[in-house]
Design a protein around this motif. Sequence first.
Motif, PDB file in Angstrom:
ATOM      1  N   ARG A 104       0.835  -1.206   0.000  1.00 46.23           N
ATOM      2  CA  ARG A 104       0.000   0.000   0.000  1.00 46.23           C
ATOM      3  C   ARG A 104       0.865   1.249   0.000  1.00 46.23           C
ATOM      4  O   ARG A 104       0.534   2.248  -0.667  1.00 46.23           O
ATOM      5  CB  ARG A 104      -0.931  -0.012   1.215  1.00 46.23           C
ATOM      6  N   THR A 107       2.219   1.652  -3.519  1.00 51.35           N
ATOM      7  CA  THR A 107       1.169   2.062  -4.447  1.00 51.35           C
ATOM      8  C   THR A 107       0.853   3.541  -4.301  1.00 51.35           C
ATOM      9  O   THR A 107       0.629   4.256  -5.289  1.00 51.35           O
ATOM     10  CB  THR A 107      -0.110   1.229  -4.218  1.00 51.35           C
ATOM     11  N   LYS A 108       0.834   4.027  -3.063  1.00 54.85           N
ATOM     12  CA  LYS A 108       0.470   5.414  -2.811  1.00 54.85           C
ATOM     13  C   LYS A 108       1.620   6.379  -3.056  1.00 54.85           C
ATOM     14  O   LYS A 108       1.436   7.437  -3.658  1.00 54.85           O
ATOM     15  CB  LYS A 108      -0.024   5.564  -1.368  1.00 54.85           C
ATOM     16  N   PRO A 203      -0.146   4.210   5.059  1.00 55.14           N
ATOM     17  CA  PRO A 203      -1.285   4.395   4.145  1.00 55.14           C
ATOM     18  C   PRO A 203      -2.369   5.234   4.764  1.00 55.14           C
ATOM     19  O   PRO A 203      -2.556   5.244   5.979  1.00 55.14           O
ATOM     20  CB  PRO A 203      -1.778   2.959   3.909  1.00 55.14           C
TER      21      PRO A 203
END
Length: 212
Positions: A104, A107-108, A203
């Motif tokens: 996560r 991805t962010k 996240p």
Amino acid sequence: MHVQEWLETVPAVAVYALVGLVIGLESLGIPLPGEIILVSSALLASQHGDIDPVVLGACATAGAIIGDSIGYAIGRRGGRPLLAWLGAKFPRHFSEAHIATAERSFTKWGMWAVFFGRFVALLRIFAGPLAGVLRMPYWKFLTANVLGGILWAGGTTAVIYYVGIVAESWLKRFSWLGLVLAVLIGVTSMLVLKRKAKKAASPTPEPVPAGE
């Protein structure tokens, strides 16, 4: 034997090699105490003239960058099955929850996760292999890897080295009071940087749709 006490028994060249090797293996994806070895060696350098802090920082930086790059290549080649294998071998560090958290973050934040991940123990181990598994463009990975490696390895070496110098000087003047204060300053600065890195890598909770 305490890490620093053991390091005092080996020659300077061996200390440089050990720091570079341990940090490189940790960056590659093997759970090792790279930060402990680096901090102990930098503190030892402040007390013994045989160990050059510049060379020490350079070896630590090289280990971080090379290890991460090898980890990236292994992750890109091994893909998801590699993460499953690591999870079976090192369940404490490569559990599904840890992998999901790291994924996560990647991805962010993308390349910022690689950069700030250098300051977070969990992401420091994951960064290289996971970036390869997720097929992050290598130029982005390399840029973040080099900058993060230089700042973490070089910065940690410099901070701990000068804290050790100050602590030794103050220890002569003010006994344990000076030592405690100097160590607190160094530890506080490192904790602040780590907190910022963790905050940037964590996240953001998914928003809850209205009416649920």
